[in-house]
Motif scaffolding. Structure first.
Motif, PDB file in Angstrom:
ATOM      1  N   ILE A 104       0.844  -1.207   0.000  1.00 12.60           N
ATOM      2  CA  ILE A 104       0.000   0.000   0.000  1.00 12.60           C
ATOM      3  C   ILE A 104       0.868   1.243   0.000  1.00 12.60           C
ATOM      4  N   ARG A 108       0.666   5.421   0.109  1.00 14.58           N
ATOM      5  CA  ARG A 108      -0.242   6.515   0.500  1.00 14.58           C
ATOM      6  C   ARG A 108       0.381   7.871   0.212  1.00 14.58           C
ATOM      7  N   GLU A 136       3.537   0.525   2.931  1.00 12.55           N
ATOM      8  CA  GLU A 136       3.366  -0.489   3.985  1.00 12.55           C
ATOM      9  C   GLU A 136       3.004  -1.827   3.360  1.00 12.55           C
ATOM     10  N   ASP A 140     -11.580  -0.081  -7.218  1.00 12.22           N
ATOM     11  CA  ASP A 140     -11.668  -1.010  -6.081  1.00 12.22           C
ATOM     12  C   ASP A 140     -10.414  -0.958  -5.226  1.00 12.22           C
ATOM     13  N   THR A 141      -9.279  -0.636  -5.838  1.00 16.19           N
ATOM     14  CA  THR A 141      -7.991  -0.783  -5.153  1.00 16.19           C
ATOM     15  C   THR A 141      -7.259   0.551  -4.958  1.00 16.19           C
ATOM     16  N   PHE A 173      -3.324   3.567  -2.720  1.00 12.93           N
ATOM     17  CA  PHE A 173      -3.686   2.388  -3.529  1.00 12.93           C
ATOM     18  C   PHE A 173      -2.936   1.162  -3.041  1.00 12.93           C
ATOM     19  N   ALA A 197      -6.010   8.421   4.617  1.00  9.74           N
ATOM     20  CA  ALA A 197      -7.400   7.990   4.436  1.00  9.74           C
ATOM     21  C   ALA A 197      -7.497   6.554   4.939  1.00  9.74           C
ATOM     22  N   GLY A 198      -8.713   6.117   5.213  1.00 12.50           N
ATOM     23  CA  GLY A 198      -8.948   4.712   5.552  1.00 12.50           C
ATOM     24  C   GLY A 198      -8.248   4.278   6.823  1.00 12.50           C
ATOM     25  N   SER A 199      -7.643   3.084   6.746  1.00 12.95           N
ATOM     26  CA  SER A 199      -7.155   2.422   7.973  1.00 12.95           C
ATOM     27  C   SER A 199      -6.079   3.219   8.708  1.00 12.95           C
ATOM     28  N   ARG A 235      -7.810   4.948  -3.961  1.00 14.37           N
ATOM     29  CA  ARG A 235      -8.710   6.052  -3.601  1.00 14.37           C
ATOM     30  C   ARG A 235      -8.448   7.196  -4.571  1.00 14.37           C
ATOM     31  N   ARG A 259     -18.178   1.334   0.479  1.00 14.52           N
ATOM     32  CA  ARG A 259     -17.828   1.011   1.873  1.00 14.52           C
ATOM     33  C   ARG A 259     -18.682   1.813   2.848  1.00 14.52           C
ATOM     34  N   ASP A 273      -5.611  -9.818   6.900  1.00  9.33           N
ATOM     35  CA  ASP A 273      -4.483  -9.148   6.231  1.00  9.33           C
ATOM     36  C   ASP A 273      -3.681  -8.258   7.183  1.00  9.33           C
TER      37      ASP A 273
HETATM   38  N1  UDP Z   1      -6.999  -1.767  -0.429  1.00  4.50           N
HETATM   39  C1  UDP Z   1      -7.339  -2.798  -1.284  1.00  4.50           C
HETATM   40  N2  UDP Z   1      -7.583  -4.038  -0.754  1.00  4.50           N
HETATM   41  C2  UDP Z   1      -7.477  -4.313   0.569  1.00  4.50           C
HETATM   42  C3  UDP Z   1      -7.124  -3.256   1.431  1.00  4.50           C
HETATM   43  C4  UDP Z   1      -6.892  -1.996   0.907  1.00  4.50           C
HETATM   44  O1  UDP Z   1      -7.419  -2.625  -2.490  1.00  4.50           O
HETATM   45  O2  UDP Z   1      -7.686  -5.465   0.974  1.00  4.50           O
HETATM   46  C5  UDP Z   1      -6.752  -0.423  -0.981  1.00  4.50           C
HETATM   47  C6  UDP Z   1      -7.857   0.557  -0.634  1.00  4.50           C
HETATM   48  O3  UDP Z   1      -8.814   0.632  -1.658  1.00  4.50           O
HETATM   49  C7  UDP Z   1      -7.117   1.861  -0.497  1.00  4.50           C
HETATM   50  C8  UDP Z   1      -5.710   1.449  -0.048  1.00  4.50           C
HETATM   51  O4  UDP Z   1      -5.567   0.083  -0.400  1.00  4.50           O
HETATM   52  O5  UDP Z   1      -7.020   2.502  -1.764  1.00  4.50           O
HETATM   53  C9  UDP Z   1      -5.464   1.654   1.424  1.00  4.50           C
HETATM   54  O6  UDP Z   1      -6.456   0.969   2.145  1.00  4.50           O
HETATM   55  P1  UDP Z   1      -6.541   1.057   3.740  1.00  4.50           P
HETATM   56  O7  UDP Z   1      -5.360   0.405   4.337  1.00  4.50           O
HETATM   57  O8  UDP Z   1      -6.803   2.454   4.128  1.00  4.50           O
HETATM   58  O9  UDP Z   1      -7.724   0.105   4.125  1.00  4.50           O
HETATM   59  P2  UDP Z   1      -9.312   0.320   4.080  1.00  4.50           P
HETATM   60  O10 UDP Z   1      -9.612   1.621   4.728  1.00  4.50           O
HETATM   61  O11 UDP Z   1      -9.676   0.261   2.642  1.00  4.50           O
HETATM   62  O12 UDP Z   1      -9.811  -0.871   4.858  1.00  4.50           O
END
Ligand code: UDP
Length: 236
Positions: free
Chosen positions: A92, A94, A119, A197-198, A176, A98-100, A200, A216, A129
């Motif tokens: 990933i 960044r 990461e 899907d993969t 992504f 955003a997100g996690s 942002r 989501r 994961d």
């Molecule tokens: N992502 C993905 N598949 C996964 C987890 C994340 O394609 O199993 C992508 C997600 O769409 C975003 C980026 O990786 O663009 C970072 O995701 P994040 O770790 O923030 O997790 P999320 O909030 O999507 O659970």
């Protein structure tokens, strides 16, 4: 190129064997999942968008010197790709928070990063994961040190290529996920998909979300966002 037996059915794609042992066919579905499969749904037309957009971006990336699994688009939803052994890491990158990472580090969504971050997560659905570092990847035998170094370098190059391209069509690439695979002759190549899907994607001016976050978070306008991205890439 003929499909023979189905090798695998995942959350968003099916993979078929072909008469060539080094080639498989990926078949993109409209099924959508989030939160490690807890949320399920359908995004009508998503399979076509993800197939075509991913193929377009893989070709762009290949031209910039990063090898990919892409061979040939066969139909709206099907593509021939090199058969690879997937390295069990989700990589990933960044550019903004955003997100996690917002949850994990208490960051405000949209915080601009000083420089891009990378990461790794260990690809294991049962474990959700989990986040790991490069040392874990090598120590646990998921990849060699050389492979981890190659993957990092390629992932940052992909970020440079994609950030510049998306900015040119009015889209900011927030973050992504990439996956890499190993071909039968041991080469590391970019695999899986690059799609809404993969990644942002935010509109560069309004910051409107144009990706799977709309699904989501039950924001509505999911199909419209995928169609808008397709239009901006010039594939509609
Ligand atoms: N992502 C993905 N598949 C996964 C987890 C994340 O394609 O199993 C992508 C997600 O769409 C975003 C980026 O990786 O663009 C970072 O995701 P994040 O770790 O923030 O997790 P999320 O909030 O999507 O659970």
């Amino acid at each position: 190129m003929e499909k023979t037996t189905q090798l695998y059915e995942g959350k968003a794609k099916k993979v078929w064997a072909t008469d060539d042992p080094d080639v498989v066919i990926v078949d993109y579905k409209d099924d959508a999942t989030a939160f490690n499969g807890l949320k399920k749904g359908t995004i009508v037309g998503k399979g076509v968008v993800n197939n075509k957009m991913s193929n377009y971006l893989m070709q762009l990336i290949e031209k910039k010197g990063v090898p990919t699994h892409y061979i040939k688009e066969l139909s709206d939803r099907e593509t021939a790709v090199k058969k690879v052994k997937i390295v069990p890491l989700e990589v990933i990158i960044r550019n903004r928070a955003a997100g996690s990472i917002c949850k994990r580090l208490g960051l405000e969504e949209g915080m601009d990063f000083v420089c891009p971050s990378i990461e790794f997560s260990y690809k294991d659905d049962d474990l959700g994961d989990p986040l790991i570092n490069g040392y874990h990847a090598v120590s646990c035998g998921f990849a060699t040190q050389e492979e981890v170094d190659t993957i990092k370098k390629m992932a940052f190059t992909v970020n440079d290529v994609l950030k510049e391209y998306f900015a040119s069509i009015g889209v900011e690439l927030i973050d992504f996920k990439l996956e890499f695979g190993k071909t039968s002759d041991g080469q590391i190549v970019l695999a899986d998909e690059i799609s809404p899907d993969t990644c942002r994607f935010w509109d560069i001016e309004t910051h409107e979300k144009l990706d799977k976050d709309r699904f989501r978070r039950d924001m509505g306008g999911v199909e419209d966002a995928y169609a808008e991205m397709m239009k901006r890439v010039g594939l509609d």
